[in-house]
Design a protein around this motif. Structure first.
Motif, PDB file in Angstrom:
ATOM      1  N   PHE A   1       0.794  -1.470  -0.004  1.00  0.00           N
ATOM      2  CA  PHE A   1       0.135  -0.427  -0.780  1.00  0.00           C
ATOM      3  C   PHE A   1       0.818   1.048   0.418  1.00  0.00           C
ATOM      4  CE2 PHE A   1      -2.549  -3.252   1.746  1.00  0.00           C
ATOM      5  CZ  PHE A   1      -3.535  -3.145   0.469  1.00  0.00           C
TER       6      PHE A   1
ATOM      7  N   LYS B   1       2.027   1.595  -3.224  1.00  0.00           N
ATOM      8  CA  LYS B   1       1.605   2.729  -4.619  1.00  0.00           C
ATOM      9  C   LYS B   1       1.400   4.240  -4.025  1.00  0.00           C
ATOM     10  CE  LYS B   1      -2.991   1.900  -3.055  1.00  0.00           C
ATOM     11  NZ  LYS B   1      -4.646   2.035  -3.961  1.00  0.00           N
TER      12      LYS B   1
ATOM     13  N   ASP C   1      -5.045   5.684   4.545  1.00  0.00           N
ATOM     14  CA  ASP C   1      -5.395   4.665   3.533  1.00  0.00           C
ATOM     15  C   ASP C   1      -5.024   4.955   2.431  1.00  0.00           C
ATOM     16  OD1 ASP C   1      -8.079   2.390   3.182  1.00  0.00           O
ATOM     17  OD2 ASP C   1      -7.894   3.403   1.259  1.00  0.00           O
ATOM     18  N   SER C   2      -3.985   4.024   1.423  1.00  0.00           N
ATOM     19  CA  SER C   2      -4.179   4.660   0.414  1.00  0.00           C
ATOM     20  C   SER C   2      -4.388   5.470  -0.498  1.00  0.00           C
ATOM     21  CB  SER C   2      -3.295   3.205  -0.388  1.00  0.00           C
ATOM     22  OG  SER C   2      -3.696   2.087  -0.450  1.00  0.00           O
TER      23      SER C   2
ATOM     24  N   ASP D   1      -6.195  -3.739  -4.842  1.00  0.00           N
ATOM     25  CA  ASP D   1      -6.595  -3.752  -3.113  1.00  0.00           C
ATOM     26  C   ASP D   1      -6.488  -5.075  -1.986  1.00  0.00           C
ATOM     27  OD1 ASP D   1      -5.071  -0.760  -3.830  1.00  0.00           O
ATOM     28  OD2 ASP D   1      -6.701   0.140  -2.465  1.00  0.00           O
TER      29      ASP D   1
ATOM     30  N   ASP E   1      -4.992  -7.284   0.171  1.00  0.00           N
ATOM     31  CA  ASP E   1      -5.287  -7.579   2.230  1.00  0.00           C
ATOM     32  C   ASP E   1      -4.926  -8.432   2.759  1.00  0.00           C
ATOM     33  OD1 ASP E   1      -6.276  -4.297   2.626  1.00  0.00           O
ATOM     34  OD2 ASP E   1      -7.641  -4.947   1.825  1.00  0.00           O
TER      35      ASP E   1
ATOM     36  N   ALA F   1      -2.366   0.117  -8.955  1.00  0.00           N
ATOM     37  CA  ALA F   1      -2.349  -0.993  -7.614  1.00  0.00           C
ATOM     38  C   ALA F   1      -2.210  -2.121  -8.025  1.00  0.00           C
ATOM     39  CB  ALA F   1      -3.920  -0.573  -7.361  1.00  0.00           C
TER      40      ALA F   1
END
Length: 202
Positions: free
Chosen positions: A11, A14, A66-67, A99, A103, A158
């Motif tokens: 993240f 990114k 949060d990216s 994402d 995760d 991403a």
């Protein structure tokens, strides 16, 4: 601006790629932060109650995190084109898919790193991998036209970071398998200067 940064976080990578692509890297000071849910003492909990990276300290407002939020903020700050009005929902959905891969892969790593071996749940880890498998299949089947377009967007960034993280942390898993189009795209995309400049170490 200051960015709480861990070079191994997909993240964070990114965000770093966006900084490179939008020419804003000189405007950001990188602050080292590393940890996990059971070791958050070095994480930016004073600025982000979730204790996660990336977290961005702005010059003119509260920290944002949060990216997805940070990347969109940086693109807007640079009057960038990573969130095109035409096809925006496709770009955002592709970013969400990538994402989700990150995760699930990070959760697999937490299972290995945070739990004693006798407490690990193999089925739980495999369930995370199956999320990744389904997402990879969707990329190969439904998203190659979007990925292959010459116009760079946040979905491509991403996805490139997600696939590279699989190679970095889960290299024993053959994600390429029956996905030649995705594998070929990844090989080309990771040659971008922004991706080469952000290869994780550690």
């Amino acid at each position: 601006m200051q960015l709480f940064h861990s070079p191994t976080s997909p993240f964070v990578r990114k965000v770093m790629v966006v900084l490179h692509e939008t020419g804003q890297l000189p405007a950001v000071e990188l602050l080292p932060a590393s940890g996990h849910p059971l070791a958050s003492q070095n994480m930016p909990t004073a600025h982000n109650p979730l204790g996660k990276v990336p977290t961005l300290l702005r010059d003119d407002g509260p920290a944002i995190y949060d990216s997805r939020v940070i990347c969109r903020f940086l693109d807007a700050r640079a009057d960038g084109t990573l969130y095109p009005e035409a096809g925006i929902w496709e770009s955002l959905t592709l970013e969400a898919t990538a994402d989700g891969i990150m995760d699930a892969a990070v959760l697999m790593m937490y299972e290995i790193r945070c739990r004693p071996e006798e407490m690990r749940v193999e089925d739980w880890g495999e369930a995370q991998w199956q999320k990744i498998v389904r997402a990879l299949d969707a990329l190969e089947t439904h998203w190659m036209d979007h990925l292959a377009t010459a116009r760079l967007d946040i979905g491509q960034i991403a996805t490139g970071c997600a696939l590279a993280y699989l190679d970095f942390r889960l290299g024993n898993r053959d994600w390429r398998g029956d996905r030649p189009a995705l594998a070929g795209w990844c090989a080309e995309f990771t040659q971008r200067p922004s991706m080469q400049a952000t290869i994780p170490v550690g």
